[in-house]
Design an enzyme around this catalytic site. Structure first.
Site, PDB file in Angstrom:
ATOM      1  N   TYR A 155      34.882 -29.265 -32.751  1.00 59.84           N
ATOM      2  CA  TYR A 155      33.581 -29.531 -33.383  1.00 59.84           C
ATOM      3  C   TYR A 155      32.711 -30.285 -32.389  1.00 59.84           C
ATOM      4  O   TYR A 155      33.147 -31.251 -31.768  1.00 59.84           O
ATOM      5  CB  TYR A 155      33.766 -30.372 -34.648  1.00 59.84           C
ATOM      6  N   ASP A 161      33.364 -33.370 -24.335  1.00 57.46           N
ATOM      7  CA  ASP A 161      32.786 -34.001 -25.518  1.00 57.46           C
ATOM      8  C   ASP A 161      33.704 -35.161 -25.897  1.00 57.46           C
ATOM      9  O   ASP A 161      34.740 -34.968 -26.527  1.00 57.46           O
ATOM     10  CB  ASP A 161      32.674 -32.985 -26.663  1.00 57.46           C
ATOM     11  N   LYS A 212      29.391 -41.837 -31.780  1.00 58.50           N
ATOM     12  CA  LYS A 212      30.302 -42.690 -32.555  1.00 58.50           C
ATOM     13  C   LYS A 212      30.509 -44.080 -31.909  1.00 58.50           C
ATOM     14  O   LYS A 212      29.638 -44.915 -32.036  1.00 58.50           O
ATOM     15  CB  LYS A 212      31.604 -41.951 -32.838  1.00 58.50           C
TER      16      LYS A 212
HETATM   17  C1  LIG Z   1      31.277 -36.343 -34.700  1.00 59.14           C
HETATM   18  C2  LIG Z   1      31.317 -35.465 -33.530  1.00 59.14           C
HETATM   19  C3  LIG Z   1      30.163 -34.882 -33.003  1.00 59.14           C
HETATM   20  C4  LIG Z   1      28.826 -34.971 -33.698  1.00 59.14           C
HETATM   21  O1  LIG Z   1      28.334 -36.273 -33.737  1.00 59.14           O
HETATM   22  P1  LIG Z   1      27.219 -36.628 -34.861  1.00 59.14           P
HETATM   23  O2  LIG Z   1      26.840 -38.032 -34.498  1.00 59.14           O
HETATM   24  O3  LIG Z   1      27.908 -36.483 -36.174  1.00 59.14           O
HETATM   25  O4  LIG Z   1      26.108 -35.684 -34.698  1.00 59.14           O
HETATM   26  C5  LIG Z   1      30.261 -34.172 -31.821  1.00 59.14           C
HETATM   27  N1  LIG Z   1      31.438 -34.031 -31.192  1.00 59.14           N
HETATM   28  C6  LIG Z   1      32.573 -34.573 -31.669  1.00 59.14           C
HETATM   29  C7  LIG Z   1      33.839 -34.404 -30.897  1.00 59.14           C
HETATM   30  C8  LIG Z   1      32.564 -35.288 -32.859  1.00 59.14           C
HETATM   31  O5  LIG Z   1      33.701 -35.787 -33.335  1.00 59.14           O
END
Ligand SMILES: *Cc1c(COP(=O)(O)O)cnc(C)c1O
Length: 426
Positions: free
Chosen positions: A142, A237, A265
């Site tokens: 994701y 990511d 985060k």
């Molecule tokens: C949560 C998440 C996102 C998206 O971040 P948001 O602040 O919710 O837009 C992208 N990549 C990873 C790996 C995530 O866990």
């Protein structure tokens, strides 16, 4: 009727599903969501004044625990001077300098307001830098909800059974190619079929949105090599792994270099923050220096920077924090495995650093295909038992459980007692 249920009914009337992010609606676990009043340290309290030990931690950002004094003070000391200026401030420079110091291969930083925005911008940068159009992602990973990433995605979209979203037009989806996590052959095949068209590969170095799935030996190294061989950029990511597996994130932990690193985060300490970063020669393609446009009215916002910077400084000054949360996580993961073995339940605990998840399946989970074997009916029973007994975990087998520095031995004892009860009743 509980106040949570009352608010949920009212909320559903005026917000789609009663929530502002789908997975919060608890659609797959046979109950209504809790509305939260407050959280402090390792505890979270709903509007009906029930106390829970929090293993969601806002889905990752709260690694120090809720309401850490220094983080709250940093915010208080900032808000009295104004909330937003739309002009540069000292904290943004300090923040970028700190990130460059902590994270390998990062010489420049651009702050944004969410992980989604950071990923979307990083992909644009990769395309602008390479002049190529296609990107490769992995099934079940994701990367937020931007159009090109809602193809075979994980997290809430997987929980809600819609990894491919309506409203994403084919022209976008066609430029997103999907490989199998932990399967270098699937990646090599895509590279061979799309010679000179791949701008970048984006990966969660530890997949944490199909449950926690660790990279097998050589997988990340293999990614690096295939990207080099094909003149494609490698994007890590690190929205979940960043400042968690190590202060330098997965690059430091696994010793593999990325070209662009994306954060979210933890980097905001609980405030809405994201960032994308990399080497100067890549980052200087971003406006106003380069021709890749990206902007943000509230980007680098002083309140968000105050919270994020303070949390990172605390992690940087006290190196024992990450060691402690990792040690504690190792401990409970092992205890969980012992309990599972004692009750002869078909379940797997995958864990690395302060991240873990439980899959209710017989087989080892090392891929998307094995992750989705997890029995969702068993998960629902497990989840409800945990919540009914004061343990707040994510309402999905495809989300991680997060240990924070605020969890103490009492919390772990209670967690394991309830975990044993849940497993014994399966
Ligand atoms: C949560 C998440 C996102 C998206 O971040 P948001 O602040 O919710 O837009 C992208 N990549 C990873 C790996 C995530 O866990």
């Amino acid at each position: 009727m509980s106040l949570s249920n009352e608010l949920f009914e009212r909320g559903k009337n005026v917000m789609p599903g009663g929530v502002n992010s789908p997975v919060r609606a608890y659609t797959n676990v046979d109950r209504n969501p809790l509305f939260i009043k407050k959280a402090i340290g390792s505890k979270i309290y709903d509007v009906d004044d029930k106390e829970y030990i929090d293993f969601v931690n806002s889905w990752g950002p709260i690694i120090l625990g809720h309401c850490h004094n220094d983080v709250i003070d940093a915010i208080k000391n900032t808000i009295i001077y104004g909330l937003s200026f739309g002009a540069p401030t000292e904290k943004e420079v300090l923040m970028a300098e700190l990130i460059c110091k902590l994270v390998p291969n990062v010489e420049m930083v651009r702050m944004v307001n969410s992980g989604t925005e950071a990923v979307m911008s990083a992909l644009r940068l990769a395309r602008g830098f390479t002049g190529k159009s296609k990107v490769i992602k992995f099934e079940g990973c994701y990367h937020g909800h931007s159009d090109s990433m809602l193809v075979k995605a994980g997290s809430g979209s997987l929980t809600e059974g819609m990894p491919n979203s309506a409203g994403v037009i084919n022209e976008f989806a066609e430029n997103t190619l999907v490989a199998e996590y932990n399967d270098l052959n699937s990646l090599e095949e895509l590279f061979n079929k799309n010679k000179n068209n791949i701008a970048c590969v984006i990966v969660e170095p530890v997949a944490a949105n199909m449950g926690v799935v660790l990279p097998e030996n050589g997988f990340l190294e293999g990614l690096r090599k295939l990207c080099d061989d094909n003149n494609a950029l490698l994007i890590f990511d690190e929205v979940i792994t960043g400042f968690r597996l190590a202060l330098g994130g997965a690059q430091e932990y696994f010793g593999v270099d990325a070209d662009i690193v994306v954060f979210g985060k933890i980097i905001g300490g609980g405030m809405p923050v994201g960032a994308y970063c990399g080497k100067r020669e890549i980052m200087e393609h971003i406006a106003p220096v380069g021709d890749v446009y990206q902007a943000g009215t509230l980007s680098g916002n002083p309140v968000a920077m105050a919270a994020g910077y303070e949390q990172l400084m605390i992690l940087n000054k006290n190196r024992d924090i990450l060691r402690t949360v990792t040690m504690n996580s190792d401990y409970i993961a092992n205890e969980m495995r012992n309990i599972i073995a004692n009750y002869k339940v078909d379940a797997q605990v995958n864990q690395i650093g302060s991240l873990m998840s439980v899959f209710f399946t017989k087989e080892k989970v090392n891929s998307f295909k094995t992750a989705i074997q997890s029995d969702s009916n068993v998960f629902v029973k497990y989840f409800n038992c945990m919540l009914d007994n004061g343990i707040y975990i994510a309402p999905s087998p495809f989300e991680a459980l997060f240990v924070s520095f605020a969890h103490n031995s009492e919390d772990f004892k209670k967690f394991l007692e309830v975990f044993e009860k849940a497993i014994s009743e399966i």
